[in-house]
Design a protein around this motif. Structure first.
Motif, PDB file in Angstrom:
ATOM      1  N   UNK A  82      -9.944   8.974  25.672  1.00  0.00           N
ATOM      2  CA  UNK A  82     -10.370  10.263  25.125  1.00  0.00           C
ATOM      3  C   UNK A  82     -11.441  10.100  24.047  1.00  0.00           C
ATOM      4  N   UNK A  83     -12.050  11.224  23.690  1.00  0.00           N
ATOM      5  CA  UNK A  83     -12.959  11.319  22.550  1.00  0.00           C
ATOM      6  C   UNK A  83     -12.289  12.191  21.497  1.00  0.00           C
ATOM      7  N   UNK A  84     -12.393  11.809  20.228  1.00  0.00           N
ATOM      8  CA  UNK A  84     -11.894  12.624  19.121  1.00  0.00           C
ATOM      9  C   UNK A  84     -13.082  13.165  18.340  1.00  0.00           C
ATOM     10  N   UNK A  85     -13.108  14.474  18.125  1.00  0.00           N
ATOM     11  CA  UNK A  85     -14.069  15.073  17.192  1.00  0.00           C
ATOM     12  C   UNK A  85     -13.270  15.603  16.011  1.00  0.00           C
ATOM     13  N   UNK A  86     -13.699  15.252  14.802  1.00  0.00           N
ATOM     14  CA  UNK A  86     -12.862  15.532  13.630  1.00  0.00           C
ATOM     15  C   UNK A  86     -13.676  16.068  12.461  1.00  0.00           C
ATOM     16  N   UNK A  87     -12.973  16.783  11.595  1.00  0.00           N
ATOM     17  CA  UNK A  87     -13.463  17.202  10.280  1.00  0.00           C
ATOM     18  C   UNK A  87     -12.225  17.429   9.424  1.00  0.00           C
ATOM     19  N   UNK A  88     -12.379  17.442   8.117  1.00  0.00           N
ATOM     20  CA  UNK A  88     -11.222  17.746   7.263  1.00  0.00           C
ATOM     21  C   UNK A  88     -11.400  19.132   6.669  1.00  0.00           C
ATOM     22  N   UNK A  89     -10.276  19.872   6.591  1.00  0.00           N
ATOM     23  CA  UNK A  89     -10.343  21.237   6.075  1.00  0.00           C
ATOM     24  C   UNK A  89      -9.877  21.358   4.624  1.00  0.00           C
ATOM     25  N   UNK A  90      -9.347  20.299   4.037  1.00  0.00           N
ATOM     26  CA  UNK A  90      -8.841  20.374   2.665  1.00  0.00           C
ATOM     27  C   UNK A  90      -9.963  20.150   1.652  1.00  0.00           C
ATOM     28  N   UNK A  91      -9.695  20.571   0.404  1.00  0.00           N
ATOM     29  CA  UNK A  91     -10.621  20.274  -0.695  1.00  0.00           C
ATOM     30  C   UNK A  91      -9.802  20.069  -1.974  1.00  0.00           C
ATOM     31  N   UNK A  92     -10.332  20.454  -3.134  1.00  0.00           N
ATOM     32  CA  UNK A  92      -9.743  20.056  -4.411  1.00  0.00           C
ATOM     33  C   UNK A  92      -8.907  21.132  -5.101  1.00  0.00           C
ATOM     34  N   UNK A  93      -8.815  22.325  -4.523  1.00  0.00           N
ATOM     35  CA  UNK A  93      -7.925  23.320  -5.100  1.00  0.00           C
ATOM     36  C   UNK A  93      -8.472  24.000  -6.335  1.00  0.00           C
ATOM     37  N   UNK A  94      -7.608  24.154  -7.340  1.00  0.00           N
ATOM     38  CA  UNK A  94      -7.919  24.940  -8.539  1.00  0.00           C
ATOM     39  C   UNK A  94      -7.641  24.112  -9.781  1.00  0.00           C
ATOM     40  N   UNK A  95      -8.523  24.236 -10.755  1.00  0.00           N
ATOM     41  CA  UNK A  95      -8.311  23.630 -12.072  1.00  0.00           C
ATOM     42  C   UNK A  95      -8.446  24.730 -13.111  1.00  0.00           C
ATOM     43  N   UNK A  96      -7.309  25.206 -13.620  1.00  0.00           N
ATOM     44  CA  UNK A  96      -7.346  26.336 -14.542  1.00  0.00           C
ATOM     45  C   UNK A  96      -7.852  27.567 -13.834  1.00  0.00           C
ATOM     46  N   UNK A  97      -8.954  28.133 -14.336  1.00  0.00           N
ATOM     47  CA  UNK A  97      -9.540  29.310 -13.709  1.00  0.00           C
ATOM     48  C   UNK A  97     -10.621  28.959 -12.704  1.00  0.00           C
ATOM     49  N   UNK A  98     -10.941  27.682 -12.570  1.00  0.00           N
ATOM     50  CA  UNK A  98     -12.017  27.252 -11.679  1.00  0.00           C
ATOM     51  C   UNK A  98     -11.484  26.953 -10.283  1.00  0.00           C
ATOM     52  N   UNK A  99     -12.072  27.608  -9.275  1.00  0.00           N
ATOM     53  CA  UNK A  99     -11.762  27.306  -7.882  1.00  0.00           C
ATOM     54  C   UNK A  99     -12.820  26.344  -7.357  1.00  0.00           C
ATOM     55  N   UNK A 100     -12.359  25.266  -6.764  1.00  0.00           N
ATOM     56  CA  UNK A 100     -13.259  24.318  -6.103  1.00  0.00           C
ATOM     57  C   UNK A 100     -13.355  24.754  -4.636  1.00  0.00           C
ATOM     58  N   UNK A 101     -14.366  25.549  -4.329  1.00  0.00           N
ATOM     59  CA  UNK A 101     -14.429  26.239  -3.037  1.00  0.00           C
ATOM     60  C   UNK A 101     -14.629  25.293  -1.856  1.00  0.00           C
TER      61      UNK A 101
END
Length: 496
Positions: A287-306
């Protein structure tokens, strides 16, 4: 005559397939890419930190897209796209006490190769040498039993450059030493960067060692902390930690003492990978796998890491490629090889989702022909902006590791030549840059298992891992072109 007719038929069929494929490439929807990215990088998803509610919402969004586009679900008897991964959350609490004054972790000090430790009121001996050769020559005459050895930054750099840090630790252990301490002016800005990222949880692989197999604690001090350690002995140092006016004397038994504690706890957590399948016409092929990650860094206080470019962009590209492949199948263009579509969680926490997948794959690694990994699309990077590159809206960085000579580079270049014709930039294939690219994304666990890969990306933007990585800064024309390139590359790989 029959042979001529057959050749004409094959040629006509091939031209028809090429036209149909080009039609599929042209059908890549900029509007879908944009609307999907705006959702994944929106405030309600709170930066998609692995294991968070936002991570779950992102997983559901990808799974729903797979279902809409006819991608088969491999779990739960064909009803589930979710592959739960187990990760071990590690929590450390560390305190360094100098002359009876406690300092929390990163308050002017850090641990290199941190692991649980607990010792109290340990004497410190200063060895003011600038090279490893000098230290190793004189160390047998220095009493280090039940003591911490303090060295300067010049010596530390020399040991690291020559790969002798482990040798010093082993000698210290053999002679009953308890810790190594160093100081330098480069540490303070490093600590500030680490403190800015300290809101992020730390994980370890559940099947690996839960404690770092370090030999002994190595403590780094800022010049400010070093000054406090030397104050009672009325010694002064340069910013690099070397003594001022030391003369011929190199070894000092300090009146200072240190205490060090690091308590560590572990907790198992779970989060979802999202996996979908398109069966090929020849299921006997790898097979072939095509991949990406959907996670990131979340929130720090009032700052969202989009996390718009990193990696909502790659996630929506995989979603769109799946939709395009579904349209190809409806036109009678099913790939020969089975394709696994993977949206991984936990990449930002240490490639956790992809590492879990290679240990629990849908198809064995021996039956995985290649991986196409997408990590960051659609944002013009700092190099292109700084150099004012003419192709800054028409490029893609590539990294190809075809360890089994399966024609991956040829598949990529042929895909580009037959479709979008962007500049394929090999900047990050240069030896001085390649290692970070190799180890820094989800292709790496596959590579460790011997699976060749192609990585495509747009490079590092000015807002990399900052709250300012927002969807309005994506160039959606560039994102569309890079997604079209990914589709044609996947098509070529799946038909080899």
């Amino acid at each position: 005559m029959r042979l001529l007719l057959l050749l004409c038929f094959c040629s006509t069929a091939s031209l028809a397939q090429q036209r149909n494929l080009q039609g599929i490439v042209n059908s890549c929807s900029t509007q879908s890419l944009k609307s999907n990215l705006y959702y994944l990088a929106s405030a309600p998803l709170q930066g998609r930190l692995m294991g968070s509610h936002g991570d779950t919402l992102a997983s559901k969004f990808v799974a729903a897209s797979f279902k809409t586009n006819g991608i088969a679900a491999p779990y739960g008897k064909g009803k589930s796209y979710y592959q739960p991964i187990t990760a071990v959350l590690r929590t450390d609490k560390a305190t360094l006490t100098i002359n009876g004054k406690p300092f929390d972790y990163l308050n002017g000090w850090q641990l290199y190769r941190a692991f649980p430790v607990d010792f109290k009121n340990v004497p410190v001996v200063l060895a003011d040498y600038n090279t490893g050769a000098e230290l190793f020559q004189n160390l047998p005459q220095i009493e280090v039993r039940e003591k911490a050895l303090l060295v300067n930054n010049l010596l530390t750099r020399d040991l690291v450059a020559k790969g002798q840090l482990d040798s010093l630790q082993k000698m210290m252990l053999k002679r009953g030493g308890l810790a190594i301490i160093w100081s330098g002016d480069a540490l303070a800005p490093l600590l500030e960067r680490q403190k800015a990222r300290r809101f992020l949880p730390q994980y370890v692989q559940p099947e690996g060692e839960l404690n770092d197999p370090a030999l002994m604690p190595i403590v780094g001090l800022t010049p400010e902390r070093l000054k406090e350690m030397l104050a009672n002995d009325k010694l002064a140092t340069n910013p690099n930690g070397t003594l001022i006016g030391a003369g011929d004397k190199h070894v000092y038994e300090l009146s200072a003492t240190i205490s060090l504690t690091l308590n560590r706890s572990f907790k198992e957590t779970q989060a979802p990978n999202v996996i979908g399948i398109i069966k090929g016409t020849d299921t006997s092929l790898a097979c072939i796998v095509i991949s990406a990650h959907h996670d990131h860094d979340g929130v720090n206080g009032k700052d969202i890491y989009y996390g718009s470019v990193d990696n909502a962009s790659g996630t929506v590209a995989v979603m769109e490629v799946a939709a395009m492949m579904n349209r190809a199948i409806k036109k009678g263009l099913r790939p020969k090889r089975t394709i696994v579509f993977a949206s991984f969680t936990g990449e930002e926490r240490g490639l956790l989702g992809s590492a879990w997948y290679v240990r629990h794959p849908v198809y064995p690694m021996a039956k995985t022909y290649a991986v196409l990994n997408i990590d960051m699309f659609g944002r013009v990077d700092t190099l292109h902006l700084r150099n004012k590159s003419a192709d800054s809206l028409n490029y893609a960085y590539i990294l190809v590791k075809d360890t089994l000579n399966r024609g991956l580079r040829q598949a990529l270049y042929a895909a580009n030549d037959s479709s979008v014709k962007v500049t394929l930039d090999t900047h990050y294939e240069s030896p001085q840059y390649m290692m970070r690219r190799l180890t820094g994304s989800d292709q790496y666990p596959f590579y460790e298992r011997g699976v060749p890969f192609v990585r495509i990306d747009c490079g590092f933007s000015a807002d990399y891992h900052k709250p300012t990585d927002t969807p309005d800064k994506i160039n959606y024309s560039l994102l569309t072109k890079q997604t079209q390139l990914a589709f044609m590359t996947l098509w070529n790989l799946a038909n080899k």
